[in-house]
Design a protein around this motif. Sequence first.
Motif, PDB file in Angstrom:
ATOM      1  N   ASP A  40       4.436  -5.848   0.681  1.00  0.00           N
ATOM      2  CA  ASP A  40       3.285  -6.456   1.354  1.00  0.00           C
ATOM      3  C   ASP A  40       2.722  -5.422   2.321  1.00  0.00           C
ATOM      4  OD1 ASP A  40       1.823  -7.869   3.412  1.00  0.00           O
ATOM      5  OD2 ASP A  40       2.711  -9.737   2.686  1.00  0.00           O
ATOM      6  N   GLN A  44      -0.108  -3.482   4.832  1.00  0.00           N
ATOM      7  CA  GLN A  44      -1.296  -3.400   5.703  1.00  0.00           C
ATOM      8  C   GLN A  44      -1.425  -1.968   6.196  1.00  0.00           C
ATOM      9  OE1 GLN A  44      -1.572  -6.004   9.195  1.00  0.00           O
ATOM     10  NE2 GLN A  44      -3.807  -5.878   9.135  1.00  0.00           N
ATOM     11  N   ASN A  48      -0.307 -10.368  11.452  1.00  0.00           N
ATOM     12  CA  ASN A  48       0.746 -10.051  10.486  1.00  0.00           C
ATOM     13  C   ASN A  48       2.123 -10.089  11.179  1.00  0.00           C
ATOM     14  OD1 ASN A  48       2.353  -8.879   8.485  1.00  0.00           O
ATOM     15  ND2 ASN A  48       0.840  -7.322   7.927  1.00  0.00           N
ATOM     16  N   GLU A  58      -3.117  -6.733   2.675  1.00  0.00           N
ATOM     17  CA  GLU A  58      -3.478  -7.513   3.871  1.00  0.00           C
ATOM     18  C   GLU A  58      -4.855  -7.088   4.372  1.00  0.00           C
ATOM     19  OE1 GLU A  58      -1.541  -9.785   5.651  1.00  0.00           O
ATOM     20  OE2 GLU A  58       0.416  -9.593   4.644  1.00  0.00           O
ATOM     21  N   HIS A 108       0.504 -17.338   2.821  1.00  0.00           N
ATOM     22  CA  HIS A 108       1.689 -16.550   2.492  1.00  0.00           C
ATOM     23  C   HIS A 108       2.715 -17.378   1.708  1.00  0.00           C
ATOM     24  CE1 HIS A 108       1.371 -12.464   3.821  1.00  0.00           C
ATOM     25  NE2 HIS A 108       0.903 -12.803   5.007  1.00  0.00           N
TER      26      HIS A 108
END
Length: 820
Positions: free
Chosen positions: A550, A552, A565, A650, A771
Amino acid sequence: MTTRGQTQQFDKALFKASVEKHLVTTYAKTPETADSRSWYLAVGKALAEISTGSLLETEKQLAEQNVRSVNYLSLEFLIGRLTGNNLISMGLYEEVSAAVEELGLNLTDLLEEERDPALGNGGLGRLAACFMDSLAAQEYPAVGYGLHYEYGLFSQSFEGGHQVEAPDAWRGIEGYPWEVVRPELGQTVGLFGSVETYTDKAGTICRRWVPAMTVEGVAWDLPIVGYDNKSVYPLRLWECRSPAPFNLARFNDGDYVGAQYGQLEAGNVTKVLYPNDNHDQGKTLRLMQQYFHCACSIADILRRHFAAGNKIEDLAKLESIQLNDTHPTIAIPELMRILIDEHKLGWDAAWAISSKVFAYTNHTLLPEALERWSESLIADMLPRHMEIIFEINHRFMTLVEEKWPGNNEIKRKLSIIEEGQQRMVRMANLCVVSTYAVNGVAALHSELVKRDLFPEFNELFPGRLHNVTNGVTPRRWLKFCNPGLTELVNEKIGTEWPAKLDQLSGLAKFAEDKKFQKRYLAVKKDNKQRFADWVQDNMGIELDTNAIFDVQIKRLHEYKRQHLNLLHILSLYHRLLNEPTFDMHPRVFIFAAKAAPGYALAKDIIFAINKVADKVNNDPRLGGKLKVVFVPDYRVSLAEIIIPAADVSEQISTAGLEASGTGNMKLALNGALTIGTMDGANVEIREEVGDENIFIFGLLVDEVLKQKEEGHDPYRYYHADSLLRASLDLLNTDEFTPGNPGQLSAIRQNLLDGGDPYLVLADFADYVKAHEKIDAEYRDQATWARKTILNTALVGKFSSDRSIRDYVNNIWKLKAVSVK
Ligand code: Z2T
């Protein structure tokens, strides 16, 4: 492999000889003593030799044909490493790989020796690099104009979890093999001084600038190699040199630039890139950089124009100048000054040209990023330019008076000059008034530019405001960075897609194909392993490639909400430890981000994520379900490893604040599913991939505006949501900073008592829900495979080739010229 372009001219024996010659004569190493770095330099130089020849040939043919071209003016070009990319564009990747193998070398290892030229901060600079790539690929005549910073964006490391900045000497000691200096293109640039009135031979009373000092501009060209064709365009970077030192005590800001790099050497205007993304620091030296950049670039554009035998009256017919945000705005009064004071045109004749030459791209609505320079600063450094700006504004105010007679409020609002304690020049207003086209960078953003930023301008100048949705080059962001997926795609739809990205839609019919799904997921797994190996080698953290990766990756900024986040991660931590029935698929949260050195809260957020990472990565109670990795020193070459390995992307900015985003496009192209707000280009990504293949959450733009208007109350959310409360309260304990409670509380403080300016708490619950959906859908690998394949298949729109065609058709009006 392609047979067009430059491939057919490649002679392996000749190339090897050239590499060995450069190794010895340019880098003073023998094949026996040379290390990997020297070999990379020699290979780079041998290749640059080829592209420099093509650059000169392109220059010659374009001048002969005297065609219309665009000049892309940008203070930033975040080009990343050139060797691998140029090899792909030249069609020589396989050939050179084989050639260096015969020299006992491995091309992949050699490419790792190259430092990233980091001549930009983030999205804006990277966009300029993708645009140059797409201009050359489609042979739309162009020159990129930028600055030759001695130090690019600082390199980042962590000490005890805190960001530490170090200077980025990207050229190394030996220099960068791809650049070539062009002494014959040097320019002299004036600064300070005064304006005088004189009477010319014809008896006309004229004004002219008498600068108090001058500095020298040296041109360095980097080759932008056209993909699969023979065109090579220059990225021309200006280096400032000063004939003699001058006292710069008055320019020493005592801040990052001064502190990191010591007293700025006299006249060394291009020493360092300012490290702010979406924030204007308003420093004197920065204005000097901007003017230096513009003065050199405008002079070079005029030099080319006259060298091709053209008259000044035809400038707008042959040249368009695109301003990448307001950073090069001073080019407008600079051109006016030259037309009036040097070419002796009257105001109207000069304006008729200038106002048809310039176009402006807006990249943000954030008020703190909109540039304003104090009148006194401009008047001091550039007195003639300040006069011209006043004249532009005077005439513009007359126009406003005609449209809205007697309405002083509208005049105050639209004026290029902002009245107040000290008068300020609003650069965006100057741009809208003085250009023939203004564009935003995604559909939503362009609507907001019209509706919220410049509503009256839209009435005054109907048709001037455009949208051009951003894009990314598929050469670097798929073909080069993801060879596994490239091979798979080639097999299914052929090899033309890197120049025609819409063809990726041909993959959609395989989205349900079990065999294809398996192979697509296997490629993803390999890419995750490649990244996991990198993390193991460089950070000593072990990652399980079965976990959801995941990601970002972007500059650290409150509006981008890395702390949202983080709060979600804290909520998972809390639930794993406190909810006996809670289960989740293993997740690795991957961050990479640089914070501007003066941005305290951004640095606090980095520190917090690092501290949480330390704890969760080593907490046996979590059963390995939760890992957090903050990869240091985010840069283009790191993005090239992370993006192909991402499962989740993200894109979680507060709606209305991310103008476009371009990482969102790269990640979707490489098969990551987006979790995102209805912001920037996310809106258009959703349109393309379909609502089932993206995870949208959060307030919409107008809901954000309404909530702000009505007064957002963070405590209301805090008290109403126990999971949010538990997550936030963890920041007040010493859970992650043993023995030191309070070290992370600045973030909590900012959200609760600081008013939560980016509505993190308002979007938290919906974000957690999104999520949970991701978690459920990932567990069903057939579902996930279909969705990830469809993301790759359906984002062809986001090729920067399409963006460039939009500019060409709607703004620049260029014709492609095929170089022979
Ligand atoms: C920047 O990277 C961006 C906007 C800026 O406004 C300044 C910088 Cl350095 C002055 C970014 C936007 O934040 C991003 O949404 C967009 O995708 C990118 O420019 C390219 O347009």
